[in-house]
Motif scaffolding. Structure first.
Motif, PDB file in Angstrom:
ATOM      1  N   LEU A  54       0.835  -1.209   0.000  1.00 44.71           N
ATOM      2  CA  LEU A  54       0.000   0.000   0.000  1.00 44.71           C
ATOM      3  C   LEU A  54       0.867   1.255   0.000  1.00 44.71           C
ATOM      4  CD1 LEU A  54      -2.766   1.359   0.170  1.00 44.71           C
ATOM      5  CD2 LEU A  54      -2.668   1.116   2.662  1.00 44.71           C
ATOM      6  N   LEU A  55       1.951   1.235   0.771  1.00 44.73           N
ATOM      7  CA  LEU A  55       2.845   2.391   0.814  1.00 44.73           C
ATOM      8  C   LEU A  55       3.492   2.636  -0.550  1.00 44.73           C
ATOM      9  CD1 LEU A  55       4.214   4.590   2.485  1.00 44.73           C
ATOM     10  CD2 LEU A  55       5.967   2.920   3.118  1.00 44.73           C
ATOM     11  N   LEU A  56       3.912   1.535  -1.199  1.00 43.76           N
ATOM     12  CA  LEU A  56       4.506   1.677  -2.530  1.00 43.76           C
ATOM     13  C   LEU A  56       3.487   2.216  -3.537  1.00 43.76           C
ATOM     14  CD1 LEU A  56       6.659  -1.579  -2.736  1.00 43.76           C
ATOM     15  CD2 LEU A  56       7.454   0.776  -2.390  1.00 43.76           C
ATOM     16  N   LEU A  57       2.243   1.760  -3.414  1.00 40.71           N
ATOM     17  CA  LEU A  57       1.200   2.268  -4.309  1.00 40.71           C
ATOM     18  C   LEU A  57       0.968   3.773  -4.096  1.00 40.71           C
ATOM     19  CD1 LEU A  57      -1.469  -0.592  -4.230  1.00 40.71           C
ATOM     20  CD2 LEU A  57      -0.021   0.083  -6.152  1.00 40.71           C
ATOM     21  N   ILE A  58       1.023   4.196  -2.831  1.00 45.02           N
ATOM     22  CA  ILE A  58       0.841   5.623  -2.539  1.00 45.02           C
ATOM     23  C   ILE A  58       1.956   6.441  -3.181  1.00 45.02           C
ATOM     24  CG2 ILE A  58       0.875   7.339  -0.692  1.00 45.02           C
ATOM     25  CD1 ILE A  58      -0.555   5.291   1.089  1.00 45.02           C
ATOM     26  N   VAL A  59       3.212   5.960  -3.018  1.00 47.86           N
ATOM     27  CA  VAL A  59       4.354   6.685  -3.588  1.00 47.86           C
ATOM     28  C   VAL A  59       4.284   6.680  -5.107  1.00 47.86           C
ATOM     29  CG1 VAL A  59       6.864   6.718  -3.777  1.00 47.86           C
ATOM     30  CG2 VAL A  59       5.790   6.210  -1.580  1.00 47.86           C
ATOM     31  N   LEU A  60       3.955   5.536  -5.699  1.00 45.75           N
ATOM     32  CA  LEU A  60       3.867   5.437  -7.153  1.00 45.75           C
ATOM     33  C   LEU A  60       2.753   6.328  -7.697  1.00 45.75           C
ATOM     34  CD1 LEU A  60       4.701   4.081  -9.814  1.00 45.75           C
ATOM     35  CD2 LEU A  60       3.063   2.242  -9.292  1.00 45.75           C
ATOM     36  N   ASP A  61       1.619   6.266  -7.043  1.00 44.78           N
ATOM     37  CA  ASP A  61       0.486   7.088  -7.497  1.00 44.78           C
ATOM     38  C   ASP A  61       0.825   8.573  -7.433  1.00 44.78           C
ATOM     39  OD1 ASP A  61      -2.144   7.392  -8.456  1.00 44.78           O
ATOM     40  OD2 ASP A  61      -2.854   7.836  -6.436  1.00 44.78           O
ATOM     41  N   ALA A  62       1.477   9.004  -6.356  1.00 48.42           N
ATOM     42  CA  ALA A  62       1.872  10.406  -6.253  1.00 48.42           C
ATOM     43  C   ALA A  62       2.889  10.777  -7.328  1.00 48.42           C
ATOM     44  CB  ALA A  62       2.436  10.689  -4.863  1.00 48.42           C
ATOM     45  N   GLY A  63       3.782   9.824  -7.681  1.00 49.49           N
ATOM     46  CA  GLY A  63       4.744  10.098  -8.740  1.00 49.49           C
ATOM     47  C   GLY A  63       4.085  10.256 -10.088  1.00 49.49           C
ATOM     48  N   LEU A  64       3.011   9.504 -10.315  1.00 47.74           N
ATOM     49  CA  LEU A  64       2.289   9.616 -11.581  1.00 47.74           C
ATOM     50  C   LEU A  64       1.474  10.905 -11.694  1.00 47.74           C
ATOM     51  CD1 LEU A  64       1.000   5.942 -11.953  1.00 47.74           C
ATOM     52  CD2 LEU A  64       2.898   7.027 -13.183  1.00 47.74           C
ATOM     53  N   ALA A  65       1.326  11.622 -10.589  1.00 50.65           N
ATOM     54  CA  ALA A  65       0.514  12.852 -10.600  1.00 50.65           C
ATOM     55  C   ALA A  65       1.208  14.011 -11.293  1.00 50.65           C
ATOM     56  CB  ALA A  65       0.159  13.245  -9.170  1.00 50.65           C
TER      57      ALA A  65
END
Length: 452
Positions: A54-65
């Motif tokens: 979940l933490l990795l998904l949060i970081v990845l999602d924020a990077g895609l923003a």
């Protein structure tokens, strides 16, 4: 069409933050992880592994923003107390996929809303530009600062977001409310007055001779000019014109009682709005107007203004009236005002009181003022007392409050009756009616030639 945003220095990004969706997802997974750990202790590693995912998904999602380019907050330079004012946030983004853009503003509490606002930004013109507006309603006059803003945008999954903040130097000058002056009813009234409808009604009631007209049934017989009638062998009546160039002083008590709110705004602001409306009418009628404000000592005393084109001077002076938490000094203030007036004037005093003891000095000072000038006392009706009196006595506390409110209302009536016996004209009305009643009373006084 792209927005023209000012070029700003690159702003450092704050740490990546989880969104509300990520928080709910983590909260929902927690009891599941406890059940799994209880039923199969050997699989406990699954819980921290899921948290890492979940933490990795949060970081990845924020990077895609993607990244934020230029962004800014715009606000009008001027606003009026009690009237909506728009605070707009504009932002440009480069690259990435954005699911949601949000902003937050910190501002002076006098703008309302507790000094803080949150707003959603939506695509504007093109998909790279976003805009959002927050409608604030200023609650007090003065200069309000908007010192800080936050911008947050989430990635395509809505789990992670990036955030920036910046300092602002935005200011709004909050003026008195002039919406009654701009109202269609008042403008129609003034237009009729200028075309002669009101002027015709005023003629025949003043003291300055205007013309002779042939007497018609229904005219006041006291207006018959017998000498002119004898010369022309017909009855002629004198037509007089109401005097102009009268001095009108709008005096404001800026003490504690007048700073209490009524329907969301301080009483002093309600009074200022009504006074400026009446002063505009007085200027259009050819009279001269001055503003006087006081608390423990005089605050503002403007020179007399005799031209409607100088109305902005009165507006600026009214905007400078300060809010104070002290009791007013009527003795000093009204003595100072009397010393500055060289001729008989109409003094319109806006004030309020909470008990007869607090009103005693006011009554004594107004008694000395009535000897030289015509005084009109204006106060806003206390609707809260009326509500307490009319409330159904469901228990002893409500009954006690109702009795106390009725006692205060009776004391208020006694004070106003004492003022009337002294020769002070009194207007007591709800805040949304005092402006119109004040204009009506002004014309009645002017037509009766009581000022000169």
């Amino acid at each position: 069409m792209a927005l023209a945003l000012p070029k700003l220095a690159n702003l450092p990004s704050l740490p990546i933050v989880p969104t509300e969706r990520a928080a709910w997802l983590a909260a929902g997974f927690a009891p599941v992880a406890l059940v799994i750990a209880a039923m199969a202790p050997g699989t406990w590693i699954a819980a921290p592994a899921a948290a890492v995912v979940l933490l990795l998904l949060i970081v990845l999602d924020a990077g895609l923003a993607g990244r934020a380019g230029e962004w800014d907050v715009r606000a009008p330079r001027d606003a009026e107390v009690g009237q909506p004012a728009a605070l707009t946030m504009l932002a440009e983004f480069t690259g990435g996929q954005i699911s949601r853009v949000e902003g937050a503003l910190e501002f002076d509490p006098r703008l309302g809303g507790g000094g803080r606002a949150e707003l959603s930004l939506t695509p504007h013109s093109t998909e790279n530009y976003y805009a959002g507006t927050y409608q604030t309603k200023p609650e007090r006059r003065g200069t309000a600062q908007v010192p800080r803003a936050w911008l947050r945008w989430a990635g395509p999954l809505g789990l992670g977001a990036r955030q920036q903040s910046r300092e602002l130097d935005t200011e709004l000058r909050i003026w008195p409310d002039l919406s009654p002056v701009r109202s269609r009813e008042l403008q129609t009234f003034l237009r009729d007055a200028q075309t002669g409808l009101i002027a015709r009604r005023i003629r025949g009631e003043g003291t300055q001779f205007e013309a002779l007209s042939e007497y018609e049934p229904g005219m006041d017989r006291r207006r018959i000019d017998w000498k002119a009638s004898a010369r022309h062998t017909k009855l002629y009546a004198r037509e007089n014109e109401s005097e102009r160039n009268n001095q009108i002083v709008f005096a404001f008590d800026c003490g504690q009682a007048m700073c209490e709110p009524v329907d969301g705004m301080p009483r002093i602001d309600r009074a200022v709005s009504a006074a400026l409306t009446a002063s505009y009418v007085a200027l259009k009628s050819g009279d001269r107007v001055s503003l006087f404000g006081f608390d423990q000592r005089p605050q503002v005393m403007t020179p007399f203004v005799g031209d409607a084109r100088a109305f902005h001077r009165l507006q600026s002076a009214a905007a400078s009236l300060d809010y104070t938490s002290t009791e007013p000094n009527f003795t000093l203030a009204l003595a100072t005002l009397t010393a500055k007036l060289q001729r008989r004037s109409l003094i319109i005093l806006f004030s309020d009181f909470t008990d007869p003891t607090a009103a005693e000095l006011m009554i004594e000072s107004l008694g000395r003022l009535v000897d030289k000038h015509l005084v009109l006392f204006v106060t806003i009706a206390d609707s809260e007392l009326e509500e307490f009196i009319a409330e159904e006595p469901s228990d002893i506390a409500v009954l006690a409050r109702s009795v106390t409110a009725d006692t205060l209302a009776n004391q208020r009536r006694v004070v106003l009756q004492r003022l009337r016996r002294m020769g002070v004209d009194v207007i007591e009305a709800p805040w949304d009616q005092i402006g119109y009643q004040l204009i009506d009373r002004y014309f009645m006084i002017k037509n009766s030639e009581a000022i000169g």
